[in-house]
Design a protein around this motif. Structure first.
Motif, PDB file in Angstrom:
ATOM      1  N   THR A 357       0.828  -1.199   0.000  1.00 46.87           N
ATOM      2  CA  THR A 357       0.000   0.000   0.000  1.00 46.87           C
ATOM      3  C   THR A 357       0.870   1.259   0.000  1.00 46.87           C
ATOM      4  N   ILE A 358       0.308   2.270  -0.607  1.00 51.08           N
ATOM      5  CA  ILE A 358       1.029   3.539  -0.736  1.00 51.08           C
ATOM      6  C   ILE A 358       1.370   4.096   0.643  1.00 51.08           C
ATOM      7  N   LYS A 359       0.545   3.752   1.652  1.00 50.00           N
ATOM      8  CA  LYS A 359       0.787   4.292   3.002  1.00 50.00           C
ATOM      9  C   LYS A 359       2.155   3.886   3.529  1.00 50.00           C
ATOM     10  N   VAL A 360       2.588   2.664   3.192  1.00 51.23           N
ATOM     11  CA  VAL A 360       3.897   2.215   3.669  1.00 51.23           C
ATOM     12  C   VAL A 360       5.003   3.055   3.031  1.00 51.23           C
ATOM     13  N   PHE A 361       4.863   3.309   1.747  1.00 47.40           N
ATOM     14  CA  PHE A 361       5.858   4.159   1.083  1.00 47.40           C
ATOM     15  C   PHE A 361       5.860   5.553   1.714  1.00 47.40           C
ATOM     16  N   HIS A 362       4.702   6.056   2.035  1.00 48.73           N
ATOM     17  CA  HIS A 362       4.610   7.364   2.700  1.00 48.73           C
ATOM     18  C   HIS A 362       5.363   7.349   4.027  1.00 48.73           C
ATOM     19  N   LEU A 363       5.169   6.250   4.779  1.00 49.98           N
ATOM     20  CA  LEU A 363       5.818   6.124   6.086  1.00 49.98           C
ATOM     21  C   LEU A 363       7.338   6.256   5.964  1.00 49.98           C
ATOM     22  N   PHE A 364       7.878   5.683   4.915  1.00 52.47           N
ATOM     23  CA  PHE A 364       9.329   5.699   4.720  1.00 52.47           C
ATOM     24  C   PHE A 364       9.803   6.942   3.964  1.00 52.47           C
ATOM     25  N   GLY A 365       8.887   7.841   3.669  1.00 51.85           N
ATOM     26  CA  GLY A 365       9.293   9.117   3.087  1.00 51.85           C
ATOM     27  C   GLY A 365       9.280   9.153   1.570  1.00 51.85           C
ATOM     28  N   TYR A 366       8.636   8.156   0.944  1.00 45.39           N
ATOM     29  CA  TYR A 366       8.505   8.182  -0.525  1.00 45.39           C
ATOM     30  C   TYR A 366       7.125   8.731  -0.852  1.00 45.39           C
ATOM     31  N   ARG A 367       7.083   9.839  -1.574  1.00 45.10           N
ATOM     32  CA  ARG A 367       5.803  10.513  -1.769  1.00 45.10           C
ATOM     33  C   ARG A 367       5.345  10.576  -3.219  1.00 45.10           C
ATOM     34  N   LYS A 368       6.121  11.241  -4.012  1.00 42.85           N
ATOM     35  CA  LYS A 368       5.669  11.478  -5.378  1.00 42.85           C
ATOM     36  C   LYS A 368       5.669  10.163  -6.141  1.00 42.85           C
ATOM     37  N   LYS A 369       4.553   9.769  -6.687  1.00 41.23           N
ATOM     38  CA  LYS A 369       4.533   8.512  -7.438  1.00 41.23           C
ATOM     39  C   LYS A 369       4.213   8.787  -8.907  1.00 41.23           C
ATOM     40  N   ILE A 370       4.982   8.120  -9.767  1.00 42.08           N
ATOM     41  CA  ILE A 370       4.796   8.294 -11.208  1.00 42.08           C
ATOM     42  C   ILE A 370       4.643   6.903 -11.805  1.00 42.08           C
ATOM     43  N   ILE A 371       3.678   6.736 -12.682  1.00 37.24           N
ATOM     44  CA  ILE A 371       3.502   5.433 -13.323  1.00 37.24           C
ATOM     45  C   ILE A 371       4.271   5.433 -14.643  1.00 37.24           C
ATOM     46  N   VAL A 372       5.223   4.511 -14.766  1.00 42.88           N
ATOM     47  CA  VAL A 372       6.018   4.373 -15.991  1.00 42.88           C
ATOM     48  C   VAL A 372       5.859   2.930 -16.460  1.00 42.88           C
ATOM     49  N   ASP A 373       5.335   2.766 -17.667  1.00 41.69           N
ATOM     50  CA  ASP A 373       4.966   1.432 -18.174  1.00 41.69           C
ATOM     51  C   ASP A 373       4.036   0.773 -17.147  1.00 41.69           C
ATOM     52  N   ASP A 374       4.395  -0.421 -16.673  1.00 42.93           N
ATOM     53  CA  ASP A 374       3.515  -1.053 -15.677  1.00 42.93           C
ATOM     54  C   ASP A 374       4.101  -0.955 -14.275  1.00 42.93           C
ATOM     55  N   LYS A 375       5.071  -0.071 -14.115  1.00 39.05           N
ATOM     56  CA  LYS A 375       5.741   0.077 -12.811  1.00 39.05           C
ATOM     57  C   LYS A 375       5.368   1.413 -12.160  1.00 39.05           C
ATOM     58  N   ILE A 376       5.466   1.424 -10.818  1.00 38.17           N
ATOM     59  CA  ILE A 376       5.207   2.674 -10.106  1.00 38.17           C
ATOM     60  C   ILE A 376       6.520   3.177  -9.507  1.00 38.17           C
ATOM     61  N   HIS A 377       6.852   4.416  -9.827  1.00 37.06           N
ATOM     62  CA  HIS A 377       8.074   5.017  -9.284  1.00 37.06           C
ATOM     63  C   HIS A 377       7.705   5.849  -8.061  1.00 37.06           C
ATOM     64  N   PHE A 378       8.319   5.546  -6.940  1.00 36.19           N
ATOM     65  CA  PHE A 378       8.119   6.341  -5.722  1.00 36.19           C
ATOM     66  C   PHE A 378       9.375   7.178  -5.481  1.00 36.19           C
ATOM     67  N   ILE A 379       9.184   8.477  -5.297  1.00 37.41           N
ATOM     68  CA  ILE A 379      10.325   9.392  -5.171  1.00 37.41           C
ATOM     69  C   ILE A 379      10.467   9.823  -3.713  1.00 37.41           C
ATOM     70  N   LYS A 380      11.671   9.721  -3.196  1.00 39.89           N
ATOM     71  CA  LYS A 380      11.918  10.095  -1.799  1.00 39.89           C
ATOM     72  C   LYS A 380      12.114  11.596  -1.675  1.00 39.89           C
ATOM     73  N   ARG A 381      11.507  12.173  -0.648  1.00 42.96           N
ATOM     74  CA  ARG A 381      11.609  13.626  -0.484  1.00 42.96           C
ATOM     75  C   ARG A 381      12.821  14.037   0.339  1.00 42.96           C
ATOM     76  N   ASP A 382      13.292  13.172   1.261  1.00 46.67           N
ATOM     77  CA  ASP A 382      14.511  13.502   2.011  1.00 46.67           C
ATOM     78  C   ASP A 382      15.698  13.296   1.084  1.00 46.67           C
ATOM     79  N   ARG A 383      16.567  14.272   0.979  1.00 49.51           N
ATOM     80  CA  ARG A 383      17.717  14.132   0.100  1.00 49.51           C
ATOM     81  C   ARG A 383      18.820  15.097   0.484  1.00 49.51           C
ATOM     82  N   LYS A 384      20.032  14.750   0.038  1.00 45.97           N
ATOM     83  CA  LYS A 384      21.168  15.628   0.320  1.00 45.97           C
ATOM     84  C   LYS A 384      21.066  16.889  -0.530  1.00 45.97           C
ATOM     85  N   VAL A 385      21.659  17.963  -0.029  1.00 42.37           N
ATOM     86  CA  VAL A 385      21.658  19.207  -0.797  1.00 42.37           C
ATOM     87  C   VAL A 385      22.646  19.088  -1.948  1.00 42.37           C
TER      88      VAL A 385
END
Ligand SMILES: [Zn+2]
Length: 389
Positions: A357-385
């Motif tokens: 479920t998307i909620k688990v990805f949210h818990l770990f800090g992955y928010r933005k999701k993009i569907i590419v082909d049949d896969k879902i890309h979850f993008i992490k918001r915490d990142r180095k400058v």
């Protein structure tokens, strides 16, 4: 006299976009405030001008650096949200890559010129200092609302936002393509959106003014003695709580969308409750929750959102898991792979995404999701400058 120490060199077309700057220490924190990225939202500009006036009259020296920028300058002149395109929806990778191709000053669309200038201005600022950068984007809404904050869900954004007793809404970037702050967040900088109230409400200017002072105080750029701290603190003492967006009602150009009157931000709504009419049928809430940003103006792509309050338990757990870098274990699960190029992206097959479920990805800090082909890309918001490019 306005202080203008070491203003960076700008292209001629950009110099008016910075309406105030004070640069005192290139190794200290730089606060960049943007007002009026939506041209029908002048409260941000007016609030900034009040703060700047006090800084000038009282000869306040910022303990770091401070810039005030105009957003959509042309749209501000005519009090419209935008002319050709929403300037706060143009910050996708593709749009940014293509924005400055026409460099002879002739742009087919107003907002492409605005975007190019704003981008160049931000880049020049980021290239001229070495300390932390904090971005504040000032907005107002078409419906009445208490002031609230919107952030991408990174821990450094949460850290600054949670110093305020104002509702904080997470995850709006998951539903919107191309807000400026989502782009800024890609470079690891703290970036906070502030919605001050309704467009025409005079109090929106005061809320903007108070918020700017309080951000400066919390970043150590000014002291409590430099401004009306007690007043600012009192008027921004609203409610301490984090909210998550559960649903967006997206509009197409052909929609004759009309919100039913009387909804205010954060009003409770029930599943199946009639909220609007789109010219064909009634629009009902798909779930129980709180209404968020109901649209009471002609321009806009979002009819309304539904949000829910996040529990303190969820917030604590997600902070601990991310601080301990537990998100790395997600990559070990079957059906989840690291993106070959982007370190902040996980690629999940749809079955796994459904299972976790998307909620688990949210818990770990992955928010933005993009569907590419049949896969879902979850993008992490915490990142180095990394450098702004
Ligand atoms: Zn806005």
């Amino acid at each position: 006299m306005i202080k203008e120490a070491t203003k960076p060199m700008m292209k001629a077309s950009n110099k008016d976009r910075i309406f105030y700057s004070q640069v005192n220490d290139i190794n200290a924190t730089t606060l960049i405030c943007i007002g009026g990225i939506h041209g029908n939202e002048p409260a941000g500009v007016n609030g900034l001008q009040k703060v700047i006036s006090d800084i000038v009259v009282n000869d306040i020296t910022i303990k770091g650096n401070f810039y005030a920028l105009f957003g959509n300058m042309n749209a501000l002149k005519t009090n419209v949200r935008y002319k050709d395109f929403d300037l706060n929806r143009l910050w996708t990778k593709d749009e940014v890559e293509s924005m400055c191709i026409d460099d002879d000053g002739n742009y087919e669309f107003e907002e492409k010129k605005e975007q190019c200038e704003l981008y160049n201005t931000i880049k020049e600022i980021c290239d001229s200092s070495f300390g932390d950068f904090v971005f504040v984007d000032l907005h107002t809404t078409s419906s009445p609302t208490v002031p609230f904050i919107t952030i991408s869900d990174s821990l450094n954004n949460r850290n600054l936002a949670s110093k305020f007793n104002i509702p904080i809404v997470l995850g709006i970037e998951e539903y919107l393509d191309g807000p400026l702050l989502s782009y800024i967040n890609e470079f690891g900088h703290v970036s906070i959106g502030f919605e001050a109230g309704q467009h025409d409400d005079e109090n929106s200017v005061f809320y903007c003014e108070a918020f700017i002072w309080m951000v400066m105080e919390k970043l150590g750029l000014v002291s409590k003695r430099d401004f009306e701290y007690l007043t600012c603190n009192r008027i921004l003492n609203i409610e301490n709580g984090f909210y998550e967006i559960m649903y967006r009602h997206c509009l197409s150009e052909s929609n004759q969308f009309k919100m039913k009157p009387g909804f205010k931000n954060f009003n409770p709504v029930l599943k199946h409750q009639s909220l609007a009419n789109d010219g064909i049928s009634e629009v009902k809430s798909p779930l129980n929750g709180l209404i968020f940003m109901p649209l009471y103006q002609k321009q806009g792509e979002d009819g309304f959102f539904v949000v829910r309050k996040l529990s303190k338990f969820w917030l604590v757990i997600s902070t601990v898991l991310r601080s301990l870098k537990f998100h790395q274990f997600l990559r070990l699960l079957p059906g989840i792979n690291r993106h070959p190029v982007n370190d902040y992206c996980l690629v999940a097959n749809r079955k796994i995404a459904l299972f976790l479920t998307i909620k688990v990805f949210h818990l770990f800090g992955y928010r933005k999701k993009i569907i590419v082909d049949d896969k879902i890309h979850f993008i992490k918001r915490d990142r180095k400058v990394i450098p702004f490019t």
